[in-house]
Design a protein around this motif. Structure first.
Motif, PDB file in Angstrom:
ATOM      1  N   SER A  11       0.842  -1.190   0.000  1.00 45.58           N
ATOM      2  CA  SER A  11       0.000   0.000   0.000  1.00 45.58           C
ATOM      3  C   SER A  11       0.880   1.244   0.000  1.00 45.58           C
ATOM      4  O   SER A  11       1.848   1.327   0.771  1.00 45.58           O
ATOM      5  CB  SER A  11      -0.919   0.026   1.224  1.00 45.58           C
ATOM      6  OG  SER A  11      -1.623   1.251   1.284  1.00 45.58           O
ATOM      7  N   ALA A  55      -0.741   4.266   0.327  1.00 46.79           N
ATOM      8  CA  ALA A  55      -1.636   5.304   0.839  1.00 46.79           C
ATOM      9  C   ALA A  55      -0.952   6.156   1.900  1.00 46.79           C
ATOM     10  O   ALA A  55      -0.997   7.395   1.850  1.00 46.79           O
ATOM     11  CB  ALA A  55      -2.908   4.675   1.399  1.00 46.79           C
ATOM     12  N   ARG A  56      -0.322   5.529   2.878  1.00 50.23           N
ATOM     13  CA  ARG A  56       0.330   6.295   3.942  1.00 50.23           C
ATOM     14  C   ARG A  56       1.517   7.091   3.398  1.00 50.23           C
ATOM     15  O   ARG A  56       1.732   8.247   3.776  1.00 50.23           O
ATOM     16  CB  ARG A  56       0.785   5.364   5.059  1.00 50.23           C
ATOM     17  CG  ARG A  56       1.512   6.089   6.184  1.00 50.23           C
ATOM     18  CD  ARG A  56       1.943   5.140   7.277  1.00 50.23           C
ATOM     19  NE  ARG A  56       2.960   5.748   8.126  1.00 50.23           N
ATOM     20  CZ  ARG A  56       3.648   5.102   9.058  1.00 50.23           C
ATOM     21  NH1 ARG A  56       3.409   3.809   9.272  1.00 50.23           N
ATOM     22  NH2 ARG A  56       4.577   5.724   9.764  1.00 50.23           N
ATOM     23  N   THR A  57       2.283   6.475   2.498  1.00 49.58           N
ATOM     24  CA  THR A  57       3.420   7.180   1.912  1.00 49.58           C
ATOM     25  C   THR A  57       2.955   8.417   1.163  1.00 49.58           C
ATOM     26  O   THR A  57       3.526   9.506   1.312  1.00 49.58           O
ATOM     27  CB  THR A  57       4.194   6.251   0.964  1.00 49.58           C
ATOM     28  OG1 THR A  57       4.617   5.091   1.681  1.00 49.58           O
ATOM     29  CG2 THR A  57       5.397   6.957   0.370  1.00 49.58           C
ATOM     30  N   GLY A  58       1.912   8.268   0.350  1.00 50.94           N
ATOM     31  CA  GLY A  58       1.386   9.413  -0.388  1.00 50.94           C
ATOM     32  C   GLY A  58       0.888  10.503   0.531  1.00 50.94           C
ATOM     33  O   GLY A  58       1.115  11.700   0.289  1.00 50.94           O
ATOM     34  N   HIS A  59       0.206  10.120   1.600  1.00 51.99           N
ATOM     35  CA  HIS A  59      -0.291  11.107   2.579  1.00 51.99           C
ATOM     36  C   HIS A  59       0.868  11.856   3.218  1.00 51.99           C
ATOM     37  O   HIS A  59       0.834  13.092   3.343  1.00 51.99           O
ATOM     38  CB  HIS A  59      -1.126  10.394   3.642  1.00 51.99           C
ATOM     39  CG  HIS A  59      -1.559  11.299   4.758  1.00 51.99           C
ATOM     40  ND1 HIS A  59      -0.802  11.480   5.910  1.00 51.99           N
ATOM     41  CD2 HIS A  59      -2.664  12.080   4.906  1.00 51.99           C
ATOM     42  CE1 HIS A  59      -1.419  12.331   6.707  1.00 51.99           C
ATOM     43  NE2 HIS A  59      -2.557  12.709   6.120  1.00 51.99           N
ATOM     44  N   ALA A  78      -0.314  11.975  -5.539  1.00 53.73           N
ATOM     45  CA  ALA A  78      -0.535  12.289  -4.125  1.00 53.73           C
ATOM     46  C   ALA A  78       0.163  13.578  -3.711  1.00 53.73           C
ATOM     47  O   ALA A  78      -0.309  14.291  -2.827  1.00 53.73           O
ATOM     48  CB  ALA A  78      -0.050  11.124  -3.260  1.00 53.73           C
ATOM     49  N   GLY A 111       5.727   6.984   5.328  1.00 56.35           N
ATOM     50  CA  GLY A 111       5.161   5.698   4.966  1.00 56.35           C
ATOM     51  C   GLY A 111       5.537   4.609   5.945  1.00 56.35           C
ATOM     52  O   GLY A 111       5.868   4.870   7.105  1.00 56.35           O
ATOM     53  N   GLN A 136       3.708   2.926  -9.567  1.00 54.39           N
ATOM     54  CA  GLN A 136       3.871   3.521  -8.240  1.00 54.39           C
ATOM     55  C   GLN A 136       4.411   4.948  -8.294  1.00 54.39           C
ATOM     56  O   GLN A 136       4.012   5.792  -7.486  1.00 54.39           O
ATOM     57  CB  GLN A 136       4.768   2.635  -7.381  1.00 54.39           C
ATOM     58  CG  GLN A 136       4.138   1.288  -7.046  1.00 54.39           C
ATOM     59  CD  GLN A 136       4.938   0.491  -6.045  1.00 54.39           C
ATOM     60  OE1 GLN A 136       6.175   0.553  -6.013  1.00 54.39           O
ATOM     61  NE2 GLN A 136       4.258  -0.273  -5.209  1.00 54.39           N
ATOM     62  N   GLU A 184       1.447   7.129  -9.016  1.00 58.76           N
ATOM     63  CA  GLU A 184       0.555   7.230  -7.858  1.00 58.76           C
ATOM     64  C   GLU A 184       1.086   8.230  -6.839  1.00 58.76           C
ATOM     65  O   GLU A 184       0.333   9.057  -6.301  1.00 58.76           O
ATOM     66  CB  GLU A 184       0.380   5.861  -7.199  1.00 58.76           C
ATOM     67  CG  GLU A 184      -0.528   4.912  -7.948  1.00 58.76           C
ATOM     68  CD  GLU A 184      -0.869   3.683  -7.130  1.00 58.76           C
ATOM     69  OE1 GLU A 184      -0.524   3.646  -5.921  1.00 58.76           O
ATOM     70  OE2 GLU A 184      -1.489   2.764  -7.693  1.00 58.76           O
TER      71      GLU A 184
END
Length: 261
Positions: A16, A18-22, A56, A245, A49, A52
């Motif tokens: 995932s 998601a956390r890295t992008g956030h 973000a 992340g 990736q 993605e």
């Protein structure tokens, strides 16, 4: 900034970003060098990736970010995965390598491929995986350079991930120094160099921009990730090791200011 994303793999074996992008969005960088990046590989859901993470990073109202990628190998790296050295970056070929993400205009790009070390070395795997140690063959490595149109003129940034065999990593770093000698200055090299402490600066004679332990993320004992500068560029504020992340490396964030030489 620089970050080894470990292909988005987390400690429980899931993939995932998601956390890295956030976390990247909160840091609001201008340029991000990323290593261990998957592109169209089955193990990461055939995601692009780099694209993605670039999406973000984009702030509201900001133009789309560039997501540059350079393939080190085609296929997934690792024992039995059937990967092969990439002779070039091919858009539709499932690959693994490094990336550069930025909102600054890209004037030119360059790629350098570097031979793998021979033999196999023991590599510790994340907790919860079996076996805990792989005797891992090395893979071809790649450096990706982008000449950016910065607010004070051209700026060259280079992302790379060097061999886990230190003698080979040292040779590869010297290769990068020679290859990059004709690229526009100022130049900033970022990445997981798999060399500790002051060795990267001593091998290149480029200036280290941040110091701090980056690996492993759960209890850092060594600085494997580095930011080095050459030419008319100086630190301009922040120079930190940060958690980004859920990967096994900490990231580096550095503010730099190009100036007229």
């Amino acid at each position: 900034m620089s970050l080894n994303i470990a292909s988005g793999r987390t400690g429980d074996g899931t993939v995932s970003l998601a956390r890295t992008g956030h976390d990247l969005a909160q840091l609001a960088p201008d340029v991000v060098a990323v290593q261990e990046v998957d592109r169209l590989l089955d193990r990461s859901g055939r995601a692009d990736q780099a694209a993605e993470l670039a999406a973000a990073c984009r702030a509201p109202g900001q133009p789309a970010w560039s997501a540059l990628f350079a393939a080190a190998v085609h296929g997934s790296p690792g024992p039995g995965a059937g990967s092969r050295p990439a002779p070039a970056t091919l858009g539709a070929e499932p690959s693994y390598g490094v990336g550069l993400l930025t909102h600054l205009p890209v004037l030119a790009t360059h790629e350098l491929r570097m031979a793998a070390a021979r033999g196999r070395l023991p590599i510790a795997l994340p907790p919860g995986t079996r076996p805990r140690v792989w005797f891992m063959p090395d893979e071809q490595r790649v450096a990706l350079a982008a000449v950016l149109d910065g607010p004070r003129g051209p700026l060259t940034v280079v992302s790379t991930h060097l061999s886990f065999a230190p003698p080979r990593a040292a040779r590869q770093l010297r290769q990068i120094r020679h290859w990059a000698q004709d690229l526009p200055r100022p130049l900033v090299l970022l990445g997981d160099l798999n060399l500790v402490g002051s060795w990267p600066a001593r091998l290149t004679r480029w200036r280290p921009m941040v110091k701090g332990r980056t690996f492993p993320a759960s209890g850092p004992r060594a600085q494997l990730d580095h930011v080095l500068a050459d030419g008319p560029v100086r630190p301009a504020g922040r120079a930190d090791v940060v958690e980004v992340g859920a990967g096994d490396h900490l990231g580096l964030v550095v503010d730099v200011m190009p100036f007229r030489g």
